[in-house]
Each structure stands twice: as C-alpha cells, then as structure tokens.
Design a protein around this motif. Structure first.
Motif, PDB file in Angstrom:
ATOM      1  N   LYS A 170       0.710  -1.265  -0.116  1.00 53.49           N
ATOM      2  CA  LYS A 170      -0.096  -0.071   0.077  1.00 53.49           C
ATOM      3  C   LYS A 170       0.872   1.241  -0.023  1.00 53.49           C
ATOM      4  O   LYS A 170       0.794   2.278  -0.777  1.00 53.49           O
ATOM      5  N   LYS A 171       1.765   1.547   0.937  1.00 53.98           N
ATOM      6  CA  LYS A 171       2.737   2.333   0.930  1.00 53.98           C
ATOM      7  C   LYS A 171       3.474   2.738  -0.364  1.00 53.98           C
ATOM      8  O   LYS A 171       3.449   3.586  -0.916  1.00 53.98           O
ATOM      9  N   ARG A 172       4.228   1.768  -0.976  1.00 55.02           N
ATOM     10  CA  ARG A 172       4.890   1.800  -2.122  1.00 55.02           C
ATOM     11  C   ARG A 172       4.159   2.239  -3.198  1.00 55.02           C
ATOM     12  O   ARG A 172       4.641   2.778  -4.071  1.00 55.02           O
ATOM     13  N   ILE A 173       3.226   1.491  -3.478  1.00 56.31           N
ATOM     14  CA  ILE A 173       2.233   1.793  -4.860  1.00 56.31           C
ATOM     15  C   ILE A 173       1.488   2.861  -4.854  1.00 56.31           C
ATOM     16  O   ILE A 173       1.424   3.846  -5.659  1.00 56.31           O
ATOM     17  N   GLU A 174       1.002   3.266  -3.444  1.00 51.15           N
ATOM     18  CA  GLU A 174      -0.021   4.642  -3.409  1.00 51.15           C
ATOM     19  C   GLU A 174       0.898   5.801  -3.372  1.00 51.15           C
ATOM     20  O   GLU A 174       0.576   6.785  -3.760  1.00 51.15           O
ATOM     21  N   GLU A 175       1.861   5.716  -2.271  1.00 53.42           N
ATOM     22  CA  GLU A 175       2.632   6.788  -1.825  1.00 53.42           C
ATOM     23  C   GLU A 175       3.846   6.945  -2.575  1.00 53.42           C
ATOM     24  O   GLU A 175       4.385   8.267  -2.730  1.00 53.42           O
ATOM     25  N   LYS A 176       4.415   5.892  -3.176  1.00 47.02           N
ATOM     26  CA  LYS A 176       5.866   6.220  -3.639  1.00 47.02           C
ATOM     27  C   LYS A 176       5.821   5.976  -4.940  1.00 47.02           C
ATOM     28  O   LYS A 176       7.037   5.911  -5.971  1.00 47.02           O
ATOM     29  N   ASN A 177       4.519   5.759  -5.518  1.00 45.95           N
ATOM     30  CA  ASN A 177       4.429   5.422  -7.214  1.00 45.95           C
ATOM     31  C   ASN A 177       5.158   4.462  -7.640  1.00 45.95           C
ATOM     32  O   ASN A 177       6.106   4.715  -8.718  1.00 45.95           O
ATOM     33  N   GLU A 178       5.192   3.169  -7.257  1.00 38.37           N
ATOM     34  CA  GLU A 178       6.250   2.237  -7.506  1.00 38.37           C
ATOM     35  C   GLU A 178       5.442   1.188  -8.239  1.00 38.37           C
ATOM     36  O   GLU A 178       4.380   0.779  -7.936  1.00 38.37           O
ATOM     37  N   PHE A 179       6.238   0.146  -8.687  1.00 38.47           N
ATOM     38  CA  PHE A 179       5.563  -1.045  -9.648  1.00 38.47           C
ATOM     39  C   PHE A 179       6.145  -2.014  -8.388  1.00 38.47           C
ATOM     40  O   PHE A 179       7.316  -2.090  -8.047  1.00 38.47           O
ATOM     41  N   ILE A 180       5.083  -2.996  -8.237  1.00 37.11           N
ATOM     42  CA  ILE A 180       5.338  -4.005  -7.189  1.00 37.11           C
ATOM     43  C   ILE A 180       5.045  -5.303  -7.934  1.00 37.11           C
ATOM     44  O   ILE A 180       3.996  -5.562  -8.581  1.00 37.11           O
ATOM     45  N   GLN A 181       6.181  -6.183  -7.829  1.00 37.96           N
ATOM     46  CA  GLN A 181       5.894  -7.821  -8.256  1.00 37.96           C
ATOM     47  C   GLN A 181       6.017  -8.559  -6.997  1.00 37.96           C
ATOM     48  O   GLN A 181       7.155  -8.455  -6.182  1.00 37.96           O
ATOM     49  N   LYS A 199       9.820   2.213 -15.374  1.00 33.64           N
ATOM     50  CA  LYS A 199      10.135   3.668 -15.718  1.00 33.64           C
ATOM     51  C   LYS A 199       9.348   4.091 -16.953  1.00 33.64           C
ATOM     52  O   LYS A 199       8.870   5.348 -17.076  1.00 33.64           O
ATOM     53  N   GLU A 200       9.080   3.291 -17.980  1.00 32.54           N
ATOM     54  CA  GLU A 200       8.291   3.626 -19.245  1.00 32.54           C
ATOM     55  C   GLU A 200       6.857   3.971 -18.632  1.00 32.54           C
ATOM     56  O   GLU A 200       6.332   4.558 -19.362  1.00 32.54           O
ATOM     57  N   LYS A 201       6.452   3.400 -17.700  1.00 33.44           N
ATOM     58  CA  LYS A 201       4.991   3.462 -17.077  1.00 33.44           C
ATOM     59  C   LYS A 201       4.944   4.886 -16.266  1.00 33.44           C
ATOM     60  O   LYS A 201       4.043   5.064 -15.364  1.00 33.44           O
ATOM     61  N   GLY A 202       6.215   5.505 -15.971  1.00 34.57           N
ATOM     62  CA  GLY A 202       6.222   6.797 -15.158  1.00 34.57           C
ATOM     63  C   GLY A 202       6.484   6.205 -13.730  1.00 34.57           C
ATOM     64  O   GLY A 202       6.241   7.216 -12.804  1.00 34.57           O
ATOM     65  N   LYS A 203       6.771   5.095 -13.277  1.00 35.32           N
ATOM     66  CA  LYS A 203       6.887   4.656 -12.081  1.00 35.32           C
ATOM     67  C   LYS A 203       8.402   5.106 -11.574  1.00 35.32           C
ATOM     68  O   LYS A 203       9.140   4.949 -12.171  1.00 35.32           O
ATOM     69  N   ALA A 204       8.402   5.294 -10.051  1.00 32.74           N
ATOM     70  CA  ALA A 204       9.854   5.629  -9.561  1.00 32.74           C
ATOM     71  C   ALA A 204      10.829   4.353  -9.418  1.00 32.74           C
ATOM     72  O   ALA A 204      11.811   4.559  -9.473  1.00 32.74           O
ATOM     73  N   GLY A 205      10.250   3.211  -9.459  1.00 33.42           N
ATOM     74  CA  GLY A 205      11.062   2.282  -9.371  1.00 33.42           C
ATOM     75  C   GLY A 205      10.340   0.824  -9.008  1.00 33.42           C
ATOM     76  O   GLY A 205       9.059   0.845  -9.466  1.00 33.42           O
ATOM     77  N   VAL A 206      11.175  -0.247  -8.650  1.00 36.35           N
ATOM     78  CA  VAL A 206      10.320  -1.520  -8.496  1.00 36.35           C
ATOM     79  C   VAL A 206      10.614  -1.970  -7.066  1.00 36.35           C
ATOM     80  O   VAL A 206      11.708  -1.998  -6.677  1.00 36.35           O
ATOM     81  N   SER A 207       9.758  -2.695  -6.349  1.00 35.16           N
ATOM     82  CA  SER A 207       9.907  -3.523  -5.341  1.00 35.16           C
ATOM     83  C   SER A 207       9.541  -4.998  -5.814  1.00 35.16           C
ATOM     84  O   SER A 207       8.410  -5.087  -6.417  1.00 35.16           O
ATOM     85  N   PHE A 208      10.415  -5.935  -5.641  1.00 38.17           N
ATOM     86  CA  PHE A 208      10.130  -7.276  -5.685  1.00 38.17           C
ATOM     87  C   PHE A 208      10.261  -8.017  -4.418  1.00 38.17           C
ATOM     88  O   PHE A 208      11.082  -7.979  -3.806  1.00 38.17           O
TER      89      PHE A 208
END
Length: 183
Positions: free
Chosen positions: A36-47, A111-120
C-alpha cells in the motif's frame, strides 16, 4: 509490523534484503502495509511472488484486509502490481532467463510507465519444497548484494524453512543481503 514495513520501505533503491516471517498472518500484514505504501505513496511497481498462498488469496488479502488497496485498479488499469506464483517464477520454465536481465527489464518497464522504481517481494519457499537448497544458495549468490538500478528485492523466508538450513547456509544467506529482518 508497521515498523518493519516502514524500515524496509524507507531503505534506498538497490536494497537486497532478507525477511524472515513467523507465519502467514504476519506475512500478509507485512506485505499489505508495504505494498500500500509503495504503490500509493511512492508510485512504485510491485511484483509479489507468493508460495504458501495462492495468487487469488493474495489478491483477497490485499483487497479485503484492514490495510487494503484496489487490486483490480493497480493490476489491470494502472499496471503497477503483478502477483505470481513463486514456484513458477523460480523453478518453472520462466526461470530460465537471467534474473539480472529480468530485473533490468522490469525496472525499464516501470520507468516507461512513469513509476519511481520496483519492489520485488519473492517467497523462497519453492526451493525448500523441492529439496533444492543448493540451488537456493546458488540463486541467492547469483544476485547482487546491492543493485545499481531502482529496485528493492525482498527475499521472503518462512521461519520454519529458514530453520531447516545449516548454520553455514544461514550465514551465507545473511551475509549476501544488505540486511535481514525478522517479522
């Protein structure tokens, strides 16, 4: 739980961490808060690659838990969330591609989708389940201790799985991660 989630969430990109969880309830609470924190607040892609629960169970936890998100929105509309089976990820046919190339491709996609980064977040349970501990050690050793891309990799270990490892195996895993945390 919230403290552990925040500690890892606030760590820098490049982090390769080991997370040992006591049970599924604990893991669910952790990944719900983290995602929730990473996807909503940090604009991140999560796998998230789960093992001890199905992909549908993860979706239900994320959408109906006390810390919930709109899973359909993030998975289908925003393309910011990918939930998969870790047995297929690590030991299935898809696992043949180099993990480092896969990580770079995933960060590039984000990055192409405008995300800050990725959490796996990947549960390492399949290796224990298939009695492939040497493959687990080889896999973990093949990953960098620190990434030079906008990626955080959280290797999830059930406490009972981790306990079956020898002292030397545990030490090898612990020393290959930036930090380890028990939740």
């Amino acid at each position: 739980m919230e403290s552990a989630s925040n500690t890892i969430s606030e760590s820098e990109y490049g982090t390769h961490a080991l997370v040992i969880y006591e049970n599924l309830e604990t893991l669910r609470e952790f990944y719900s808060q983290y995602i929730k924190k990473r996807i909503e607040e940090k604009n991140e892609f999560i796998q998230l690659a789960s093992f001890y629960e199905t992909e549908d169970s993860v979706r239900k936890t994320l959408s109906a838990g006390h810390v919930s998100i709109d899973v359909d929105k993030w998975e289908k509309t925003e393309n910011s969330l990918m939930i998969m089976d870790s047995l297929k990820k690590y030991l299935g046919n898809e696992s043949q591609q180099s993990e480092n190339n896969s990580d770079k491709d995933l960060v590039g996609y984000a990055k192409e989708k405008g995300k800050a980064g990725v959490s796996f977040l990947g549960d390492m349970g399949p290796f224990r389940y298939e009695h492939r501990i040497q493959d687990l050690l080889a896999y973990e050793s093949s990953l960098p201790t620190r990434y030079d891309i906008d990626l955080k990799r959280l290797c999830l270990y059930h406490q009972k799985d981790f306990n079956t490892l020898s002292k030397e195996q545990k030490q090898k895993l612990l020393s290959h991660h930036a930090f380890a945390i028990k939740i």
